[in-house]
Design a protein around this motif. Structure first.
Motif, short mmCIF file in Angstrom:
data_model
loop_
_atom_site.label_atom_id
_atom_site.label_comp_id
_atom_site.label_asym_id
_atom_site.label_seq_id
_atom_site.Cartn_x
_atom_site.Cartn_y
_atom_site.Cartn_z
N ASP A 134 57.55 36.38 37.33
CA ASP A 134 57.48 36.58 38.78
C ASP A 134 57.82 35.29 39.51
N LEU A 135 57.18 34.21 39.13
CA LEU A 135 57.37 32.93 39.81
C LEU A 135 58.78 32.41 39.64
N ALA A 136 59.29 32.48 38.41
CA ALA A 136 60.63 31.95 38.15
C ALA A 136 61.69 32.73 38.92
N THR A 137 61.51 34.04 39.04
CA THR A 137 62.50 34.89 39.69
C THR A 137 62.44 34.78 41.21
N LEU A 138 61.24 34.76 41.77
CA LEU A 138 61.08 34.90 43.21
C LEU A 138 61.04 33.59 43.98
N ALA A 139 60.50 32.55 43.37
CA ALA A 139 60.30 31.29 44.09
C ALA A 139 61.57 30.74 44.74
N PRO A 140 62.75 30.84 44.11
CA PRO A 140 63.95 30.25 44.73
C PRO A 140 64.57 31.08 45.84
N LEU A 141 64.07 32.29 46.08
CA LEU A 141 64.78 33.21 46.97
C LEU A 141 64.57 32.88 48.45
N PRO A 142 65.62 33.01 49.27
CA PRO A 142 65.54 32.61 50.68
C PRO A 142 64.67 33.51 51.54
N GLY A 143 64.40 34.73 51.10
CA GLY A 143 63.60 35.65 51.91
C GLY A 143 62.11 35.56 51.68
N LEU A 144 61.67 34.67 50.80
CA LEU A 144 60.24 34.57 50.47
C LEU A 144 59.52 33.67 51.47
N SER A 145 58.47 34.20 52.09
CA SER A 145 57.67 33.40 53.04
C SER A 145 56.39 32.87 52.42
N GLY A 146 55.96 33.43 51.31
CA GLY A 146 54.73 32.95 50.70
C GLY A 146 54.44 33.67 49.41
N LEU A 147 53.67 33.01 48.54
CA LEU A 147 53.22 33.60 47.29
C LEU A 147 51.70 33.73 47.33
N ARG A 148 51.21 34.91 47.00
CA ARG A 148 49.77 35.14 46.93
C ARG A 148 49.36 35.18 45.47
N LEU A 149 48.42 34.31 45.13
CA LEU A 149 48.02 34.12 43.75
C LEU A 149 46.69 34.82 43.50
N PRO A 150 46.69 35.88 42.67
CA PRO A 150 45.46 36.64 42.47
C PRO A 150 44.52 35.97 41.46
N LYS A 151 43.24 36.29 41.63
CA LYS A 151 42.20 35.92 40.64
C LYS A 151 42.18 34.42 40.33
N VAL A 152 42.37 33.61 41.36
CA VAL A 152 42.31 32.16 41.17
C VAL A 152 40.87 31.74 40.93
N THR A 153 40.65 30.90 39.91
CA THR A 153 39.30 30.43 39.60
C THR A 153 39.19 28.91 39.55
N SER A 154 40.32 28.21 39.70
CA SER A 154 40.26 26.75 39.63
C SER A 154 41.39 26.13 40.43
N PRO A 155 41.19 24.91 40.94
CA PRO A 155 42.28 24.24 41.67
C PRO A 155 43.47 23.94 40.78
N ALA A 156 43.25 23.77 39.48
CA ALA A 156 44.35 23.46 38.57
C ALA A 156 45.40 24.56 38.56
N GLU A 157 44.98 25.81 38.74
CA GLU A 157 45.94 26.92 38.76
C GLU A 157 46.88 26.79 39.95
N VAL A 158 46.33 26.43 41.10
CA VAL A 158 47.15 26.28 42.29
C VAL A 158 48.11 25.11 42.12
N VAL A 159 47.63 24.00 41.60
CA VAL A 159 48.47 22.83 41.39
C VAL A 159 49.61 23.15 40.45
N ARG A 160 49.32 23.88 39.39
CA ARG A 160 50.36 24.23 38.42
C ARG A 160 51.46 25.06 39.07
N VAL A 161 51.09 26.03 39.90
CA VAL A 161 52.09 26.86 40.57
C VAL A 161 52.87 26.02 41.58
N ALA A 162 52.16 25.22 42.36
CA ALA A 162 52.81 24.42 43.40
C ALA A 162 53.83 23.46 42.79
N GLU A 163 53.47 22.82 41.71
CA GLU A 163 54.39 21.86 41.09
C GLU A 163 55.51 22.56 40.33
#
Length: 281
Positions: free
Chosen positions: A81-110
């Motif tokens: 999902d992330l690899a396919t959608l992140a580069p697309l020009p029509g994407l305004s945001g990604l919603r990350l389900p079932k997050v339990t730690s800040p490390a998960e957010v950092v990993r996606v952001a980076e």
């Protein structure tokens, strides 16, 4: 990448990613933001199709902001999902389900940082007891994180609670964490009964009292109810204008003729009321 909504978003409409015809209708529904769901709303054997259909939609900017709820980060489909959608020009945001730690957010952001710089806006959904306990740590995990919210259906199951009031403490915890992290007030979780509009209105009133701003919906008929509940009333707007006029004439704490005491906190609240009335940032 497309920008965020030009107005303060109050309505966020979830639609299943494997039903492009429904997504098309959602884009014309009047929702401030359309949330294309690749997770719970899509059966396992439809995940690839949903991803491809969403990628096609986001190949160019849609008429309203579109966020995508990807699959749970611990599952194999999430990486695709992330690899396919992140580069697309029509994407305004990604919603990350079932997050339990800040490390998960950092990993996606980076991992999803655009080649040209900047960052994809991320929104963390807290859907377990552990996620709620980590609310502030998640909210301050990375500059790309633009919001947090509860996923109440999963949280109910995790806690084993039935009454709605049992979720008031987690709700307040998330509202406080967002404010402490200088994030916008969270939007309420969905109201699952799409025909219970009276119950939806009462629930929105309760959510507004707790500090939420706006709400996620699962049917277009819920949108006007949510908007009415979260927009200030005519009386609230008139009161806010009176407060700001008085503060402009005489800075500092004072009492109005009607007995209302105003100070900087009251003035700040009045500014927020008027900004909501005009729906502009």
């Amino acid at each position: 990448m497309s920008t965020e909504a030009p107005t303060i978003p109050l309505t966020w409409l979830y639609v299943p990613g494997d039903r492009p015809e429904v997504v098309t209708k959602a884009l014309a529904s009047g929702a401030d933001v359309v949330l294309v769901d690749l997770e719970d709303a899509v059966a396992p054997d439809r995940k690839e199709y949903a991803r491809a259909a969403t990628a096609d939609l986001l190949s160019e900017p849609p008429p309203v902001p579109v966020h995508v709820r990807v699959n749970a980060l611990s599952t194999p489909p999430a990486a695709a999902d992330l690899a396919t959608l992140a580069p697309l020009p029509g994407l305004s945001g990604l919603r990350l389900p079932k997050v339990t730690s800040p490390a998960e957010v950092v990993r996606v952001a980076e991992g999803c940082a655009p080649a040209g710089g900047g960052a994809i806006p991320l929104y963390a959904l807290l859907e377990t007891a552990l996620g709620v306990e980590q609310a502030y740590a998640v909210a301050t995990s990375h500059p790309a994180l633009k919001g947090i919210a509860l996923g109440e259906a999963d949280l109910r199951a995790d806690l084993g609670v039935r009454s709605d009031t049992a979720l008031d403490w987690p709700r307040s915890r998330v509202v406080l964490a967002a404010r402490a992290a200088s994030l916008p007030p969270p939007a309420q979780s969905i109201h699952p009964d799409t025909r219970d509009l009276d119950g939806l209105a009462r629930s929105c009133d309760h959510g507004r009292a707790l500090g939420f701003l706006g709400r996620a919906a699962i049917h277009p008929r819920q949108l006007p109810v949510i908007e009415r509940a979260y927009l200030p009333t005519r009386e609230e707007v008139e009161s806010a204008r009176e407060i700001l006029e008085a503060a402009a004439k005489e800075p500092g704490a004072q009492a109005l003729p009607n007995g209302c005491f105003i100070d900087p906190a009251v003035v700040a609240s009045a500014h927020r009321t008027l900004s909501l009335a005009h729906r502009t940032l």
